[in-house]
Scaffold this motif. Sequence first.
Motif, PDB file in Angstrom:
ATOM      1  N   PRO A  55       0.848  -1.173   0.054  1.00  0.00           N
ATOM      2  CA  PRO A  55      -0.050  -0.047  -0.012  1.00  0.00           C
ATOM      3  C   PRO A  55       0.829   1.245   0.069  1.00  0.00           C
ATOM      4  CG  PRO A  55      -0.070  -1.134   2.210  1.00  0.00           C
ATOM      5  CD  PRO A  55       0.560  -1.953   1.175  1.00  0.00           C
ATOM      6  N   ASN A  56       2.184   1.169   0.126  1.00  0.00           N
ATOM      7  CA  ASN A  56       3.080   2.352   0.235  1.00  0.00           C
ATOM      8  C   ASN A  56       3.814   2.461  -1.108  1.00  0.00           C
ATOM      9  OD1 ASN A  56       2.647   3.061   3.056  1.00  0.00           O
ATOM     10  ND2 ASN A  56       3.880   1.287   3.696  1.00  0.00           N
ATOM     11  N   ALA A  57       3.481   1.848  -1.997  1.00  0.00           N
ATOM     12  CA  ALA A  57       4.226   1.487  -3.412  1.00  0.00           C
ATOM     13  C   ALA A  57       3.965   2.794  -4.211  1.00  0.00           C
ATOM     14  CB  ALA A  57       3.872   0.449  -4.096  1.00  0.00           C
ATOM     15  N   THR A  58       5.142   3.218  -4.836  1.00  0.00           N
ATOM     16  CA  THR A  58       5.181   4.218  -5.702  1.00  0.00           C
ATOM     17  C   THR A  58       5.484   3.366  -7.087  1.00  0.00           C
ATOM     18  OG1 THR A  58       5.831   6.028  -4.554  1.00  0.00           O
ATOM     19  CG2 THR A  58       6.160   6.290  -6.837  1.00  0.00           C
ATOM     20  N   MET A  59       4.590   3.615  -8.150  1.00  0.00           N
ATOM     21  CA  MET A  59       4.639   2.722  -9.466  1.00  0.00           C
ATOM     22  C   MET A  59       5.057   3.633 -10.704  1.00  0.00           C
ATOM     23  SD  MET A  59       0.707   1.951  -9.811  1.00  0.00           S
ATOM     24  CE  MET A  59       0.760   0.749 -11.360  1.00  0.00           C
ATOM     25  N   VAL A  60       5.971   3.088 -11.327  1.00  0.00           N
ATOM     26  CA  VAL A  60       6.538   3.649 -12.621  1.00  0.00           C
ATOM     27  C   VAL A  60       5.959   2.563 -13.723  1.00  0.00           C
ATOM     28  CG1 VAL A  60       8.753   4.099 -13.955  1.00  0.00           C
ATOM     29  CG2 VAL A  60       8.742   4.303 -11.643  1.00  0.00           C
ATOM     30  N   ILE A  61       5.276   3.324 -14.684  1.00  0.00           N
ATOM     31  CA  ILE A  61       4.877   2.697 -15.534  1.00  0.00           C
ATOM     32  C   ILE A  61       5.365   2.993 -16.999  1.00  0.00           C
ATOM     33  CG2 ILE A  61       2.343   2.014 -17.182  1.00  0.00           C
ATOM     34  CD1 ILE A  61       2.128   3.593 -13.752  1.00  0.00           C
ATOM     35  N   ALA A  62       5.818   2.237 -17.911  1.00  0.00           N
ATOM     36  CA  ALA A  62       6.859   2.524 -19.222  1.00  0.00           C
ATOM     37  C   ALA A  62       6.293   1.523 -20.128  1.00  0.00           C
ATOM     38  CB  ALA A  62       8.268   2.536 -18.809  1.00  0.00           C
ATOM     39  N   PRO A  63       6.334   2.113 -21.305  1.00  0.00           N
ATOM     40  CA  PRO A  63       6.177   0.896 -22.439  1.00  0.00           C
ATOM     41  C   PRO A  63       7.450   0.081 -22.789  1.00  0.00           C
ATOM     42  CG  PRO A  63       5.697   3.472 -23.189  1.00  0.00           C
ATOM     43  CD  PRO A  63       6.382   3.262 -21.724  1.00  0.00           C
TER      44      PRO A  63
ATOM     45  N   VAL B  75      20.965   9.349 -17.251  1.00  0.00           N
ATOM     46  CA  VAL B  75      20.327  10.601 -17.233  1.00  0.00           C
ATOM     47  C   VAL B  75      18.662  10.079 -17.058  1.00  0.00           C
ATOM     48  CG1 VAL B  75      19.314  12.660 -18.258  1.00  0.00           C
ATOM     49  CG2 VAL B  75      21.677  11.966 -18.481  1.00  0.00           C
ATOM     50  N   PHE B  76      18.157   9.211 -17.829  1.00  0.00           N
ATOM     51  CA  PHE B  76      16.999   8.687 -17.800  1.00  0.00           C
ATOM     52  C   PHE B  76      16.605   8.255 -16.358  1.00  0.00           C
ATOM     53  CE2 PHE B  76      14.107   4.935 -17.789  1.00  0.00           C
ATOM     54  CZ  PHE B  76      13.092   5.421 -18.522  1.00  0.00           C
ATOM     55  N   VAL B  77      17.440   7.175 -15.900  1.00  0.00           N
ATOM     56  CA  VAL B  77      17.338   6.862 -14.450  1.00  0.00           C
ATOM     57  C   VAL B  77      17.220   7.857 -13.526  1.00  0.00           C
ATOM     58  CG1 VAL B  77      18.045   5.257 -12.717  1.00  0.00           C
ATOM     59  CG2 VAL B  77      18.230   4.484 -15.058  1.00  0.00           C
ATOM     60  N   GLU B  78      18.137   8.984 -13.685  1.00  0.00           N
ATOM     61  CA  GLU B  78      17.969  10.064 -12.556  1.00  0.00           C
ATOM     62  C   GLU B  78      16.726  10.917 -12.745  1.00  0.00           C
ATOM     63  OE1 GLU B  78      20.118  14.607 -12.944  1.00  0.00           O
ATOM     64  OE2 GLU B  78      21.534  12.773 -13.176  1.00  0.00           O
ATOM     65  N   LYS B  79      16.000  11.133 -13.737  1.00  0.00           N
ATOM     66  CA  LYS B  79      14.935  11.652 -13.833  1.00  0.00           C
ATOM     67  C   LYS B  79      13.897  10.823 -13.616  1.00  0.00           C
ATOM     68  CE  LYS B  79      16.283  15.278 -16.109  1.00  0.00           C
ATOM     69  NZ  LYS B  79      16.177  16.842 -15.325  1.00  0.00           N
ATOM     70  N   ILE B  80      13.765   9.688 -13.748  1.00  0.00           N
ATOM     71  CA  ILE B  80      12.696   8.660 -13.087  1.00  0.00           C
ATOM     72  C   ILE B  80      12.736   8.704 -11.578  1.00  0.00           C
ATOM     73  CG2 ILE B  80      12.115   6.229 -12.758  1.00  0.00           C
ATOM     74  CD1 ILE B  80      11.136   7.243 -15.233  1.00  0.00           C
ATOM     75  N   GLN B  81      14.066   8.681 -10.937  1.00  0.00           N
ATOM     76  CA  GLN B  81      14.297   8.744  -9.533  1.00  0.00           C
ATOM     77  C   GLN B  81      13.876  10.212  -8.936  1.00  0.00           C
ATOM     78  OE1 GLN B  81      15.907   6.211  -7.366  1.00  0.00           O
ATOM     79  NE2 GLN B  81      14.300   7.225  -6.248  1.00  0.00           N
ATOM     80  N   GLN B  82      13.834  11.115  -9.831  1.00  0.00           N
ATOM     81  CA  GLN B  82      13.231  12.527  -9.490  1.00  0.00           C
ATOM     82  C   GLN B  82      11.802  12.434  -9.391  1.00  0.00           C
ATOM     83  OE1 GLN B  82      14.454  15.608 -12.111  1.00  0.00           O
ATOM     84  NE2 GLN B  82      13.251  17.191 -10.972  1.00  0.00           N
ATOM     85  N   ALA B  83      11.316  11.811 -10.376  1.00  0.00           N
ATOM     86  CA  ALA B  83       9.852  11.632 -10.274  1.00  0.00           C
ATOM     87  C   ALA B  83       9.149  10.843  -9.243  1.00  0.00           C
ATOM     88  CB  ALA B  83       9.456  11.104 -11.788  1.00  0.00           C
ATOM     89  N   VAL B  84       9.953   9.745  -9.060  1.00  0.00           N
ATOM     90  CA  VAL B  84       9.552   8.848  -7.753  1.00  0.00           C
ATOM     91  C   VAL B  84       9.763   9.504  -6.573  1.00  0.00           C
ATOM     92  CG1 VAL B  84      10.477   6.892  -6.470  1.00  0.00           C
ATOM     93  CG2 VAL B  84      10.151   6.616  -8.845  1.00  0.00           C
TER      94      VAL B  84
END
Length: 362
Positions: A108-116, A126-135
């Motif tokens: 229930p505490n999860a943050t989810m990333v959805i990607a194609p 850079v991509f992983v850095e931006k995803i982590q920023q979003a998380v």
Amino acid sequence: MKSTNDTYVFIMAGGVGSRFWPKSRNNYPKQFIDILGVGQSLLQLTYARFEKLCSHKNIFIVTNNQYKDLVAEQLPSLPAENILCEPSRNNTAPCIAYATFKLAGLNPNATMVIAPSDHFILKEDVFVEKIQQAVNFASKNEVLVTLGIQPTRPDTGYGYINYDRTPTEDGVFKVTRFMEKPPLAKAIEFLESGDYVWNAGIFVWQTQAALNAFETYAGDIFKLFQAGLPFYNTGEEQKFINEHYPNSPNISIDFAIMEKANNVFTIPAEFGWSDLGTWASLYDNAHKEGNNNVINTKLSKLDDTENSIINVPKDKLVVVNGLKDYIVVDNEDVLLIYPKHKEQDIKKVTEELKNEGKETFL
């Protein structure tokens, strides 16, 4: 910052890639193909990319029933229970709703990333850095975050995002307008204004924020998947999904939620992105030979031919004269010769073939 144990990734891998026909076929679509010639399929590259963000135990693949064995074959380290199987193709909103309800039961505490599963990312760090920023941002706020890509052409195949240029203290920007796949005239207008970014189709949010959004903006989808609460993460889950999933509306997450919600944020980013959705996008990202041609075989004799992409069996001799700005694909029982500027029409060709009962060619 939440623990990385609370970060989960859902990779959507159920599509057929009809704009990449005839290389992408119903029984072996483009996400399973080594389309870049690097020894790994697009799905394998995507999976490896997200292993930099979280444990493989927290990565799920959402795919069509018919590709379950293909996923397991290509991703041997993925736990079998992390392959979610859709019995029908109902677009991204039902796919994401299923993933959200399942994850809410797991954590229930999860943050989810959805990607194609079929994107090309040149600058992976850079991509992983931006995803982590979003998380980090999504884990602290009830928000829906999407990554934004600077447009390079008036493409009608992407959603466009207009955002407030004043960032939050987290370096995230409030979205003021979201438009999914506009007509060409609008796409040209958006590009010329300089005020829009492409929606990369990569989303980040808390499970509860997503559930609230579905309940508010897509109540029919919410109710359908809510009925499965007693069954998610049990031996009865697939039976429930097989029975009820096909009854969900065929609608994208963009139309169902993103265009309606008022808590959407974006992170503009440049990490060498392409969705590799079409032959022209592959052409843009591939190595060019003489006269700006992209060709996958050394057995070729090209005269007065330029700005074309030619994809044939590796042992086939290709002789071409006088071709400019064309797509040539020789694959199994189909030969495609098509102007590059009309590539968006390739999907229409596949629809016509289906209507004509020629599905063996799809």
